[in-house]
Write an enzyme that holds these catalytic residues in place. Sequence first.
Site, short mmCIF file in Angstrom:
data_model
loop_
_atom_site.label_atom_id
_atom_site.label_comp_id
_atom_site.label_asym_id
_atom_site.label_seq_id
_atom_site.Cartn_x
_atom_site.Cartn_y
_atom_site.Cartn_z
N LEU B 171 0.82 -1.22 0.00
CA LEU B 171 0.00 0.00 0.00
C LEU B 171 0.84 1.26 0.00
CD1 LEU B 171 -3.20 -0.44 2.11
CD2 LEU B 171 -2.91 -0.15 -0.33
N ASP B 172 2.01 1.19 0.63
CA ASP B 172 2.90 2.35 0.61
C ASP B 172 3.26 2.71 -0.83
OD1 ASP B 172 3.09 2.87 3.29
OD2 ASP B 172 4.87 1.66 3.62
N VAL B 173 3.60 1.70 -1.59
CA VAL B 173 4.04 1.96 -2.96
C VAL B 173 2.87 2.44 -3.82
CG1 VAL B 173 5.29 1.05 -4.93
CG2 VAL B 173 5.76 0.13 -2.66
N ALA B 176 2.26 5.96 -3.09
CA ALA B 176 3.28 6.84 -3.68
C ALA B 176 2.95 7.12 -5.14
CB ALA B 176 4.66 6.20 -3.56
N GLN B 203 -4.01 6.79 2.89
CA GLN B 203 -3.51 5.59 2.23
C GLN B 203 -4.57 4.48 2.18
OE1 GLN B 203 0.45 4.18 2.71
NE2 GLN B 203 1.13 6.07 3.68
#
Lengths: 403, 402
Positions: B171-173, B176, B203
């Site tokens: 999810l971070d990517v 981003a 997010q």
Amino acid sequence: MAEQALSGLKIIEYGNCISAPYCTKLMADLGAEVIKIEEPGSGDESRWHGPFLNDEPHPEKSGFFLYLNTNKLGITLNVKTKTGQKILKQLLRDTDVLVENNQPKQMADLGLDYSSLKEINPQLIVTSITPYGQTGPYKDYKGYSLNTAGLGGQTMRTGELQREPLAPPLSQSNYQSGAMAATATMGAIFARRSDGEGRHVDISEAEIWATIHLGHGVHLGVFEGRKSIRSGHRTISVYPWCILPCKDGYMCLIAIQGFQWKRFLEAMGTPEWMADPRFRDRIVVALEYADEMDAMVEALIIGETKDELFEICRRDQITFAPVRSIDEVANDPHFKERGYFVEKNRAKTGMLKYPGAPYKLSQTPWKLSRPAPLLGEHNEEIYCGRLGYTREDLVRLRRSGII
Amino acid sequence: MANYPLNGYRVVDFSWVWAGPLLGEILADMGAEVIKVETNKRLDSARLTPGRSTVGPETDFVFHSINRNKLGITVDMSESRGMALISELIRISDVALDNFSPQGLRKLGLAYENLSKINPQLVMISLPAAGQYGPLSNIVTYAPSLGALCGYSSLIGYPGERVLGEQTPYLDVTSAIHGAFAVLSALYYRERTGKGQYIDMAQIEVGASVIGEAFMEYFMTGRVLGTMGNRSPTMAPHNNYPCQGEDRWVSIAVNTEEEWRSFCAAMGNPPWVKEKRFSDKFNRQKNLEELDRLVSAWTIGLSYYDVMHILQKAGVAAAPCLDLMERFSDPHYSERGTHLQVEHPATGVDIIAGIPFKLSGMPAEVRLHAPLLGEHNDYVFRELLGKPESEIAQLIEEKVIN
């Protein structure tokens, strides 16, 4: 109509299923004009995938299609015919971006490769999303989301060690490449501002996984001979980093910092675990005592509901969270207060709820202005209104299977 | 100078760890001057990722990979003189980027209301777990907790079995990538109108957006999707199959009847493919386990690359499931520059992720190695902000620049 972030940007989508449609959806949702080209008769393949309203298969009732094509205009055009190609090129003369997800060979065969399109409109940006990219030995290979997640490395990170590895669910490769394509397309638009020239944007689905998702760890393989280890519901790096069952579902337990774990054990009334010499080093626990620890934690939480546990975690600033099911998220007060799910009326499907904005722009909000187009809904508007065809032309084009 | 899309744009990157820095990386790869703000008082934990055999904040390849193409300064923002420097930098920048919690952001004095007073044309994005408002906005999380809260994790596991979830910072990517798109869209608006704006990105809302079809399924049919393994509602076979060697797997996906016939022919048309239980997609879906077993019996005798080449020649989608070293040595990735080798003063050479997109005319290379701590203090404070050397020396002495 209020100005949106991408108002004035003209985009043509000649794509299918997810990657290109998701890319242009992101842009249309922020105000770009997107004209979606579909095959006459059958339309986008996603019209034939469920879910269908009340489980009644119908090309105008596919939720998959409805979600991926919000805010777009829709026309039908058979680009495989000479006249179809001519019409597409006419459209492209006054277009900023063409987004497509066809095989490179197919675009070349249709005379629609970038070098040909550049001659028609040197300012045109062509964004191509393919499984493996426009260059390299696999460029003409086929690939669905499953295959590109495999080649990209994501698959080897998930599942149980003795069983087959798991690709991410619901065609994630296609969503990742679609989002990256939208980002890179905006990059191309900024590049064009400085020299007035179009660009070819080459998005390789496998490469999105291999670079921005997982490329940052590849040195561990090269220098240290390491492999990724998939270990089911937990990792072997530190304990806890796992998903365990509780009374009414699952909890995600993760504590990278020791104090987070300590707080949890204190909150649950079992601080004495910390004193056990076996459990002092949480890296050792992850490697040697994980099964034992899982059983102990499971016994501790199996009588509690997700909400009860989450309340404790929130009170004590513990980094654990409930594993929400899809219906729980759909009805979650947080998503509700932020207005994430939005309602829209549409012919054939009536009032429906849709997932909404991934981001909130303060001046130019994300907006669901129009629902996904019916097949060929804007033929007359585009062909007659913009390109100057007559109604009679339209009839002729229709009869010859071009629109 | 090569024509990078964001030549002339300046980004102040307050973010750390994973999601925010990756967003900054995308902008930096596009040529923006991204200035990463750090402090020695509290190091970005990506400088010290667990399990590295070399130690120290300057040798971590993960950090080097996600912060390449950026400049680095060290400022103590809890000091008012530190914040004054930051304000001056904001005044001459185009974008600010942070992934603090909403409370943390306000505590530092970096709220958009403050920064937009200094620079009304500023585009600012914050990407905390759950956004700036709403009942979950003050939760503390890691990437896996986000996957749990947005429904994503609930889909991961073998069909009908327990939830396994995701152990990568997926999810971070994803955030981003979406966040970079939102920033560029806001900049595009600013170029036309002169107006900056604030982007509140949760997010978990990005996570819900990439599984939108699951919500449509629920809204339209009432069905709640759960663990689904490698299964596809429309394709069979559709799985990862074992090959020669230890833990080697090949992905095979068969969509159309034409692909099925090609697949059978590529396997040499064994007698079982003619059986009625595999005669069409419906029957293949119904007898999936048996089908997978028979396909596995064919793949197990071959290398995973051989299966790919054999099937692709026949027009069937297949690709090996690659791990770290295998990706690094794959000929396709090598030809495309999917991994890059970049010189770095602390390590000699870094092996890092390549540029995740290709634009014609833009070199798919890295211009700058990831910054050493405070490497560009002199450039930013003396050249950009025009501070005299004596003042800089004093700020260093008093640990404001730190």
